[in-house]
Structures are given as C-alpha cells and as structure tokens.
Design a protein around this motif. Structure first.
Motif, PDB file in Angstrom:
ATOM      1  N   VAL A 241      29.665  36.633  42.513  1.00 53.35           N
ATOM      2  CA  VAL A 241      29.925  35.372  41.813  1.00 53.35           C
ATOM      3  C   VAL A 241      29.772  34.197  42.777  1.00 53.35           C
ATOM      4  O   VAL A 241      29.213  33.150  42.425  1.00 53.35           O
ATOM      5  CB  VAL A 241      31.320  35.385  41.169  1.00 53.35           C
ATOM      6  CG1 VAL A 241      31.622  34.043  40.502  1.00 53.35           C
ATOM      7  CG2 VAL A 241      31.418  36.503  40.131  1.00 53.35           C
ATOM      8  N   ALA A 242      30.251  34.370  44.007  1.00 53.49           N
ATOM      9  CA  ALA A 242      30.065  33.325  45.015  1.00 53.49           C
ATOM     10  C   ALA A 242      28.580  33.080  45.263  1.00 53.49           C
ATOM     11  O   ALA A 242      28.148  31.937  45.453  1.00 53.49           O
ATOM     12  CB  ALA A 242      30.769  33.719  46.306  1.00 53.49           C
ATOM     13  N   ALA A 243      27.795  34.149  45.261  1.00 56.24           N
ATOM     14  CA  ALA A 243      26.353  34.010  45.479  1.00 56.24           C
ATOM     15  C   ALA A 243      25.713  33.181  44.372  1.00 56.24           C
ATOM     16  O   ALA A 243      24.886  32.302  44.640  1.00 56.24           O
ATOM     17  CB  ALA A 243      25.702  35.395  45.547  1.00 56.24           C
ATOM     18  N   LEU A 269      31.382  27.834  38.578  1.00 55.46           N
ATOM     19  CA  LEU A 269      31.439  29.227  39.018  1.00 55.46           C
ATOM     20  C   LEU A 269      32.324  29.414  40.238  1.00 55.46           C
ATOM     21  O   LEU A 269      32.933  30.479  40.419  1.00 55.46           O
ATOM     22  CB  LEU A 269      30.028  29.734  39.330  1.00 55.46           C
ATOM     23  CG  LEU A 269      29.070  29.831  38.144  1.00 55.46           C
ATOM     24  CD1 LEU A 269      27.730  30.383  38.600  1.00 55.46           C
ATOM     25  CD2 LEU A 269      29.643  30.706  37.050  1.00 55.46           C
ATOM     26  N   LEU A 270      32.447  28.381  41.078  1.00 50.51           N
ATOM     27  CA  LEU A 270      33.327  28.495  42.237  1.00 50.51           C
ATOM     28  C   LEU A 270      34.779  28.705  41.808  1.00 50.51           C
ATOM     29  O   LEU A 270      35.579  29.247  42.566  1.00 50.51           O
ATOM     30  CB  LEU A 270      33.233  27.243  43.114  1.00 50.51           C
ATOM     31  CG  LEU A 270      32.063  27.163  44.091  1.00 50.51           C
ATOM     32  CD1 LEU A 270      32.155  25.893  44.916  1.00 50.51           C
ATOM     33  CD2 LEU A 270      32.019  28.375  45.004  1.00 50.51           C
ATOM     34  N   GLY A 271      35.089  28.280  40.584  1.00 57.29           N
ATOM     35  CA  GLY A 271      36.440  28.501  40.085  1.00 57.29           C
ATOM     36  C   GLY A 271      36.774  29.969  39.913  1.00 57.29           C
ATOM     37  O   GLY A 271      37.953  30.331  39.859  1.00 57.29           O
ATOM     38  N   ALA A 272      35.767  30.825  39.839  1.00 58.23           N
ATOM     39  CA  ALA A 272      35.993  32.248  39.617  1.00 58.23           C
ATOM     40  C   ALA A 272      35.761  33.075  40.865  1.00 58.23           C
ATOM     41  O   ALA A 272      35.567  34.286  40.791  1.00 58.23           O
ATOM     42  CB  ALA A 272      35.085  32.756  38.495  1.00 58.23           C
ATOM     43  N   THR A 273      35.763  32.436  42.013  1.00 60.74           N
ATOM     44  CA  THR A 273      35.585  33.173  43.255  1.00 60.74           C
ATOM     45  C   THR A 273      36.522  32.618  44.301  1.00 60.74           C
ATOM     46  O   THR A 273      36.956  31.465  44.209  1.00 60.74           O
ATOM     47  CB  THR A 273      34.120  33.081  43.751  1.00 60.74           C
ATOM     48  OG1 THR A 273      33.954  33.901  44.902  1.00 60.74           O
ATOM     49  CG2 THR A 273      33.754  31.658  44.102  1.00 60.74           C
ATOM     50  N   PHE A 274      36.877  33.438  45.294  1.00 61.47           N
ATOM     51  CA  PHE A 274      37.774  32.964  46.335  1.00 61.47           C
ATOM     52  C   PHE A 274      37.153  31.769  47.035  1.00 61.47           C
ATOM     53  O   PHE A 274      36.017  31.819  47.504  1.00 61.47           O
ATOM     54  CB  PHE A 274      38.076  34.059  47.351  1.00 61.47           C
ATOM     55  CG  PHE A 274      38.826  33.533  48.547  1.00 61.47           C
ATOM     56  CD1 PHE A 274      40.132  33.092  48.412  1.00 61.47           C
ATOM     57  CD2 PHE A 274      38.212  33.455  49.779  1.00 61.47           C
ATOM     58  CE1 PHE A 274      40.819  32.583  49.502  1.00 61.47           C
ATOM     59  CE2 PHE A 274      38.894  32.957  50.872  1.00 61.47           C
ATOM     60  CZ  PHE A 274      40.198  32.520  50.745  1.00 61.47           C
ATOM     61  N   THR A 275      37.897  30.683  47.096  1.00 56.16           N
ATOM     62  CA  THR A 275      37.409  29.443  47.684  1.00 56.16           C
ATOM     63  C   THR A 275      38.414  28.957  48.709  1.00 56.16           C
ATOM     64  O   THR A 275      39.587  28.779  48.388  1.00 56.16           O
ATOM     65  CB  THR A 275      37.207  28.366  46.596  1.00 56.16           C
ATOM     66  OG1 THR A 275      36.347  28.892  45.575  1.00 56.16           O
ATOM     67  CG2 THR A 275      36.568  27.125  47.168  1.00 56.16           C
ATOM     68  N   ASP A 276      37.981  28.757  49.917  1.00 58.31           N
ATOM     69  CA  ASP A 276      38.845  28.271  50.979  1.00 58.31           C
ATOM     70  C   ASP A 276      39.453  26.926  50.593  1.00 58.31           C
ATOM     71  O   ASP A 276      38.823  26.108  49.926  1.00 58.31           O
ATOM     72  CB  ASP A 276      38.029  28.136  52.268  1.00 58.31           C
ATOM     73  CG  ASP A 276      38.890  27.747  53.454  1.00 58.31           C
ATOM     74  OD1 ASP A 276      39.006  26.539  53.718  1.00 58.31           O
ATOM     75  OD2 ASP A 276      39.456  28.656  54.100  1.00 58.31           O
ATOM     76  N   ARG A 277      40.695  26.713  51.048  1.00 59.29           N
ATOM     77  CA  ARG A 277      41.398  25.481  50.696  1.00 59.29           C
ATOM     78  C   ARG A 277      40.627  24.241  51.121  1.00 59.29           C
ATOM     79  O   ARG A 277      40.643  23.214  50.437  1.00 59.29           O
ATOM     80  CB  ARG A 277      42.788  25.476  51.335  1.00 59.29           C
ATOM     81  CG  ARG A 277      43.619  24.227  51.010  1.00 59.29           C
ATOM     82  CD  ARG A 277      45.048  24.402  51.464  1.00 59.29           C
ATOM     83  NE  ARG A 277      45.135  24.679  52.889  1.00 59.29           N
ATOM     84  CZ  ARG A 277      45.154  23.731  53.834  1.00 59.29           C
ATOM     85  NH1 ARG A 277      45.047  22.461  53.486  1.00 59.29           N
ATOM     86  NH2 ARG A 277      45.253  24.053  55.096  1.00 59.29           N
ATOM     87  N   ARG A 278      39.930  24.323  52.255  1.00 64.70           N
ATOM     88  CA  ARG A 278      39.146  23.176  52.711  1.00 64.70           C
ATOM     89  C   ARG A 278      37.991  22.879  51.764  1.00 64.70           C
ATOM     90  O   ARG A 278      37.639  21.715  51.540  1.00 64.70           O
ATOM     91  CB  ARG A 278      38.626  23.434  54.123  1.00 64.70           C
ATOM     92  CG  ARG A 278      39.710  23.437  55.189  1.00 64.70           C
ATOM     93  CD  ARG A 278      39.197  23.974  56.503  1.00 64.70           C
ATOM     94  NE  ARG A 278      38.812  25.372  56.409  1.00 64.70           N
ATOM     95  CZ  ARG A 278      38.348  26.088  57.425  1.00 64.70           C
ATOM     96  NH1 ARG A 278      38.201  25.533  58.613  1.00 64.70           N
ATOM     97  NH2 ARG A 278      38.014  27.365  57.256  1.00 64.70           N
ATOM     98  N   VAL A 279      37.401  23.940  51.202  1.00 65.56           N
ATOM     99  CA  VAL A 279      36.333  23.741  50.225  1.00 65.56           C
ATOM    100  C   VAL A 279      36.892  23.112  48.955  1.00 65.56           C
ATOM    101  O   VAL A 279      36.288  22.205  48.372  1.00 65.56           O
ATOM    102  CB  VAL A 279      35.642  25.084  49.903  1.00 65.56           C
ATOM    103  CG1 VAL A 279      34.605  24.909  48.802  1.00 65.56           C
ATOM    104  CG2 VAL A 279      34.986  25.664  51.157  1.00 65.56           C
TER     105      VAL A 279
END
Length: 360
Positions: A241-243, A269-279
C-alpha cells in the motif's frame, strides 16, 4: 468512462446547466462514500489506526474542497483504487486489477496503483503478515510472474471498458497537453522557469534559455521513472500500500503540472499505511498550504481578494495554535490480513490530525 458518466448526467437533467452542475457532485459524493467505507478497513488490515485513514482520506479538507466541491474525476479514480487495494488485501487480485483498471478509465494515473495490487497478491500468495525481507532469486521470479498477471488482467479490463465506452483511444495523443501549462505548484516546472528567468535577468539571450524549462521537465520525468522502478521492485513486495501511495506521489511531484487535488492521489492511500510522525506533520502543513492556495485562487478570480486573505490568515493561525495535536499518539492495531503493511504492530501510530484540522 468519465465522459460517459458526465454525458449521462447531462442527459438525465435535460441539459439544464445549473441542475447538471449540481448533479455532477453526486458521483463525487458516492466516490467519497466508497473511500469512507473501504479505506479504514484497508488501514486495519495493514495494522494502522483507522482514525489516521479517515482524516487523510475522508474528512481531509482538500477532499471536501476539490473532490466534492470541484467534482473532479479524481474522486472516482481514488475510490476505485482504494477498493481495488482492499480486494487485493483479501486475496482477490483479479477483481482488484479490474477495479484499478476501472479507476484508470476515469484517470489514467490509477495504473500506478497496480504496483500495490501486485505486491499484495505476492504477499498473500506467500502468506506473509508483516514486512518481508528482500526477495531471493526464486522470490523475484514469482513476483514478476504475479505482477505480469496483474498487469495483463488490468489491461484487458481497461481495453474492454474503452470498447464499451465507444470513445476509443484518441486520448493517447493528448497525454502531453497538461505539460504545456506552466504550473505554479509543479516543483520541476517552477525550477526550470526559475533558472531560465534568473539567466534572462542577468543578460543571457532568451533564445538560449528557452529550452531550460522543458529540459528540467524531462529530467524530472526521468527521475520519476527511476523512482517508480525502485518502488515496483523493492518497496512493493515489502509494503504494497505504501508503494502504491508513493508511486502516485512521486509521479505528482515529478510531473510538469500539479494541481492541489493531484496530491490526494497518494495522500489518501498514505492513510492506510504506517506513516512516520514527521511525514504526517509535513502532510498537515502541505495540506494547509494547498488550502491557502486554493482559497486565494478562488477569491482572486471572484474579486474577493481580501476575504481570501482573511480566511487564509485565520486558517494559518488556527493551524499554528493547534500544532501540538500532531504529537498525540494513536493506539496501534493488530494487522488483520496477510497483506499487512505494518512493521511492528506494537509501534504507536502518531497522528492527532483528526482533531487538528477539523478546527481549521
């Protein structure tokens, strides 16, 4: 398909411009509803809090302003991509490929999300739940075979939809049209124009600087190709999903033309994948900037510049005052499927954005 949907709406409304313009929002609303249904479920399968997914993909102000308010075809494209990835996470890669192909019939950039479908199909075939190690030679052959089947099914589905629409393939010749416009939000276009303008200002003849902007745009597209190759070969089998999200974001950032709603292709889509707090923090500020740009653009066009300036100032102050909300952690959830995009399920998912920009 987008043109046929719009034609149907105009026919159903009797050609009344006002009613048709209002009715054009109905497909967008249905698309956002589909996103609201599918995205949180996809997030939970990836081991990510559904609250992050809901904010980034549903109540994100850009979604309401541009996908619904602007009745853009991007809404249907994004919805079909999210549904496709959810189907792929359940192991139904053929249906997923058809869904993404349907999304491409609304906007062709949806095909980039096939890297996520291929990655999820590969992960599901291996029965993996967490981030996978780098592929061995045997794994690489398996991944290529799965990706080829995903691409073939998607192409056949897209060709069938094109045939049913009756509109043919004439759009291919016009793919370069967006690049003919100097986009204020495109990093590569503005970089090229900035260099050319600076050289002209110091006395370099314009006939020498005229090709700088197109050359920078070509360089940007080459960088996009390289990045997409890495995403497809390295990231997709490990974090599908991140890809898909980063493939769409890279294409947006490196393209010659960018509009605010283009960013939503990948951000949703980033909402459904692990996202670093800085991102996440960066996404909040980028969202605020794009909102400000959109509000000022509308205000200036409609002769209400001061109202736009006041709205932007109020929004910026509210965002700055509530910035501490970004550090509030959300609890982690256990991945619910073999396509998990999470690394360690015990890692907190940081995001206070739901409470934050709901006040803007």
């Amino acid at each position: 398909m987008a043109l046929q949907v719009q034609r149907t709406i105009v026919d159903l409304t009797g050609g009344d411009a006002m009613i048709a313009a209002i009715a054009m929002r109905l497909p967008a609303l249905l698309a956002v509803g589909a996103i609201a249904y599918a995205l949180p479920r996809l997030a939970e399968k990836m081991g990510v809090s559904r609250h992050q997914a809901v904010w980034l993909g549903v109540i994100n102000p850009l979604v309401l302003m541009h996908l619904v308010g602007g009745m853009h075809n991007d809404a249907m494209m994004i919805a079909l991509v999210v549904v496709g990835l959810l189907l792929a996470a359940d192991g139904r890669w053929m249906a997923a490929s058809v869904a993404v192909a349907a999304g491409a019939s609304f906007k062709q950039t949806a095909v980039l999300a096939l890297v996520g479908v291929a990655g999820l199909a590969y992960r599901h075939a291996r029965g993996e739940r967490r981030e996978a190690p780098l592929m061995s030679a045997v794994d690489q052959r398996s991944y290529v075979w799965i990706a080829a089947r995903v691409g073939a099914v998607a192409f056949v589905a897209f060709a069938a939809l094109t045939l049913v629409s009756g509109l043919g393939w004439g759009w291919i010749a016009n793919l370069g049209v967006p690049g003919s416009v100097l986009s204020l939000l495109s990093p590569v276009s503005m970089a090229g124009a900035g260099v050319a303008g600076a050289l002209t200002a110091v006395g370099v003849p314009q006939e020498w600087t005229g090709g700088i902007a197109p050359a920078v745009q070509i360089a940007g597209l080459l960088a996009v190709v390289v990045a997409l190759a890495w995403i497809t070969w390295v990231l997709a089998p490990r974090r599908p999903v991140a890809a898909a999200a980063w493939a769409l974001l890279v294409f947006t950032a490196g393209g010659p033309t960018v509009y605010p709603w283009y960013v939503l292709w990948g951000v949703v889509l980033l909402g459904a994948t692990f996202t670093d707090r800085r991102v996440v923090r960066a996404l909040v500020w980028i969202t605020g900037w794009l909102l400000a740009y959109s509000m000022l653009d509308v205000a200036v066009v409609n002769g209400a510049t001061m109202i736009g300036v006041a709205a932007v100032a109020w929004g910026a102050w509210t965002l700055w005052r509530q910035r501490s909300e970004l550090d509030r952690p959300l609890p982690a959830v256990e991945p619910g499927d073999s396509g998990s995009d999470a690394g360690a399920a015990t890692t907190p998912r940081h995001s206070g954005i739901s409470a934050l920009l709901s006040r803007v």
